[in-house]
Write a protein that holds these residues in place. Structure first.
Motif, PDB file in Angstrom:
ATOM      1  N   UNK A 158      31.048  65.869  -5.368  1.00 51.37           N
ATOM      2  CA  UNK A 158      32.249  65.351  -4.729  1.00 51.37           C
ATOM      3  C   UNK A 158      32.495  63.909  -5.178  1.00 51.37           C
ATOM      4  N   UNK A 159      33.739  63.574  -5.483  1.00 50.93           N
ATOM      5  CA  UNK A 159      34.075  62.241  -6.000  1.00 50.93           C
ATOM      6  C   UNK A 159      33.725  61.141  -5.001  1.00 50.93           C
ATOM      7  N   UNK A 160      33.818  61.412  -3.703  1.00 48.73           N
ATOM      8  CA  UNK A 160      33.437  60.404  -2.708  1.00 48.73           C
ATOM      9  C   UNK A 160      31.939  60.104  -2.787  1.00 48.73           C
ATOM     10  N   UNK A 161      31.134  61.122  -2.978  1.00 54.48           N
ATOM     11  CA  UNK A 161      29.690  60.914  -3.116  1.00 54.48           C
ATOM     12  C   UNK A 161      29.402  60.199  -4.431  1.00 54.48           C
ATOM     13  N   UNK A 162      30.061  60.645  -5.500  1.00 46.92           N
ATOM     14  CA  UNK A 162      29.847  60.059  -6.825  1.00 46.92           C
ATOM     15  C   UNK A 162      30.146  58.559  -6.844  1.00 46.92           C
ATOM     16  N   UNK A 163      31.216  58.146  -6.154  1.00 41.62           N
ATOM     17  CA  UNK A 163      31.598  56.736  -6.180  1.00 41.62           C
ATOM     18  C   UNK A 163      30.845  55.893  -5.151  1.00 41.62           C
ATOM     19  N   UNK A 164      30.311  56.511  -4.103  1.00 34.16           N
ATOM     20  CA  UNK A 164      29.629  55.728  -3.067  1.00 34.16           C
ATOM     21  C   UNK A 164      28.111  55.676  -3.245  1.00 34.16           C
ATOM     22  N   UNK A 165      27.523  56.661  -3.902  1.00 34.18           N
ATOM     23  CA  UNK A 165      26.082  56.639  -4.125  1.00 34.18           C
ATOM     24  C   UNK A 165      25.784  55.711  -5.311  1.00 34.18           C
ATOM     25  N   UNK A 166      24.970  54.678  -5.116  1.00 31.75           N
ATOM     26  CA  UNK A 166      24.737  53.705  -6.195  1.00 31.75           C
ATOM     27  C   UNK A 166      24.181  54.325  -7.479  1.00 31.75           C
ATOM     28  N   UNK A 167      23.270  55.260  -7.363  1.00 34.08           N
ATOM     29  CA  UNK A 167      22.684  55.867  -8.565  1.00 34.08           C
ATOM     30  C   UNK A 167      23.708  56.731  -9.291  1.00 34.08           C
ATOM     31  N   UNK A 168      24.403  57.597  -8.557  1.00 36.56           N
ATOM     32  CA  UNK A 168      25.419  58.451  -9.197  1.00 36.56           C
ATOM     33  C   UNK A 168      26.545  57.612  -9.786  1.00 36.56           C
ATOM     34  N   UNK A 169      26.937  56.545  -9.099  1.00 37.10           N
ATOM     35  CA  UNK A 169      28.004  55.679  -9.609  1.00 37.10           C
ATOM     36  C   UNK A 169      27.591  55.030 -10.929  1.00 37.10           C
ATOM     37  N   UNK A 170      26.342  54.556 -11.016  1.00 35.88           N
ATOM     38  CA  UNK A 170      25.870  53.953 -12.279  1.00 35.88           C
ATOM     39  C   UNK A 170      25.859  54.991 -13.397  1.00 35.88           C
ATOM     40  N   UNK A 171      25.417  56.212 -13.076  1.00 35.45           N
ATOM     41  CA  UNK A 171      25.398  57.275 -14.091  1.00 35.45           C
ATOM     42  C   UNK A 171      26.822  57.564 -14.558  1.00 35.45           C
ATOM     43  N   UNK A 172      27.751  57.713 -13.611  1.00 38.27           N
ATOM     44  CA  UNK A 172      29.146  58.015 -13.960  1.00 38.27           C
ATOM     45  C   UNK A 172      29.743  56.912 -14.824  1.00 38.27           C
ATOM     46  N   UNK A 173      29.504  55.679 -14.456  1.00 38.30           N
ATOM     47  CA  UNK A 173      30.051  54.561 -15.238  1.00 38.30           C
ATOM     48  C   UNK A 173      29.488  54.551 -16.655  1.00 38.30           C
TER      49      UNK A 173
END
Length: 190
Positions: free
Chosen positions: A2-17
């Motif tokens: 979920x995009x909300x989880x992806x953008x709010x979880x610090x680890x997933x956000x770093x991976x996505x970026x």
């Protein structure tokens, strides 16, 4: 994911970026991250990620392998396969076996033997190795579908296979922002 989880979880956000930096695509120009799991022996048939006729334009795809040690078994266990456009695979298992044989021949320094086997049609095999990232385009620079981007997944080995996948788009797909990554986003004044 979920995009909300992806953008709010610090680890997933770093991976996505980092995925976006690798592809040189703005952060909102992608579909949500996909986590894929293949049971032992499971494969994925040959396909294109982009389907413009169905309104699905995905110019770039990124696969990050979470499992695998990079070895090539008899059937290309867990590898991603790209057959040459004019080559028609009789079935995934046969294509994966041939591609694995060709790759083993090349690695053993027997290029001539590999080329001899390749008379049936060149096959590119990317073995599954944890941490390996595979970025490929689905379109030519003129936005025609690239027939060289047809790919599939060889049957997973006894331990199965895990991947993270991201499809990049030509337009913004969400309005969510990712938290700033001090290590990789540069000075905050930019």
């Amino acid at each position: 994911v979920d995009i909300d989880i992806e953008t709010s979880d610090p680890t997933l956000a770093r991976i996505a970026k980092r995925m976006h930096r690798l592809a040189l695509v703005p952060e909102s120009y992608s579909e949500p991250m996909q986590l894929g799991s293949y049971e032992p022996g499971a494969s994925q048939s040959l396909h294109q990620d982009s389907m413009p006729d169905a309104g699905l334009l995905r110019p770039l795809s990124l696969i990050v392998y979470l499992t695998g040690d990079g070895t090539v078994g008899q059937k290309g266990e867990g590898a991603t396969i790209f057959p040459e456009p004019k080559y028609e695979c009789p079935d995934m298992e046969k294509c994966c076996e041939l591609a694995a044989q060709q790759l083993r021949e090349r690695k053993a320094g027997r290029e001539e033997a590999a080329q001899e086997q390749g008379k049936e049609g060149p096959l590119l095999l990317i073995p599954s190795k944890a941490g390996r990232a595979l970025l490929f385009r689905s379109h030519t620079p003129h936005l025609d579908l690239d027939s060289g981007a047809v790919h599939g997944a060889c049957p997973a080995g006894p331990g199965g296979k895990w991947v993270v996948q991201r499809w990049f788009r030509t337009t913004s797909q969400h309005k969510k922002g990712y938290p700033r990554d001090e290590k990789h986003d540069g000075p905050s004044g930019l």
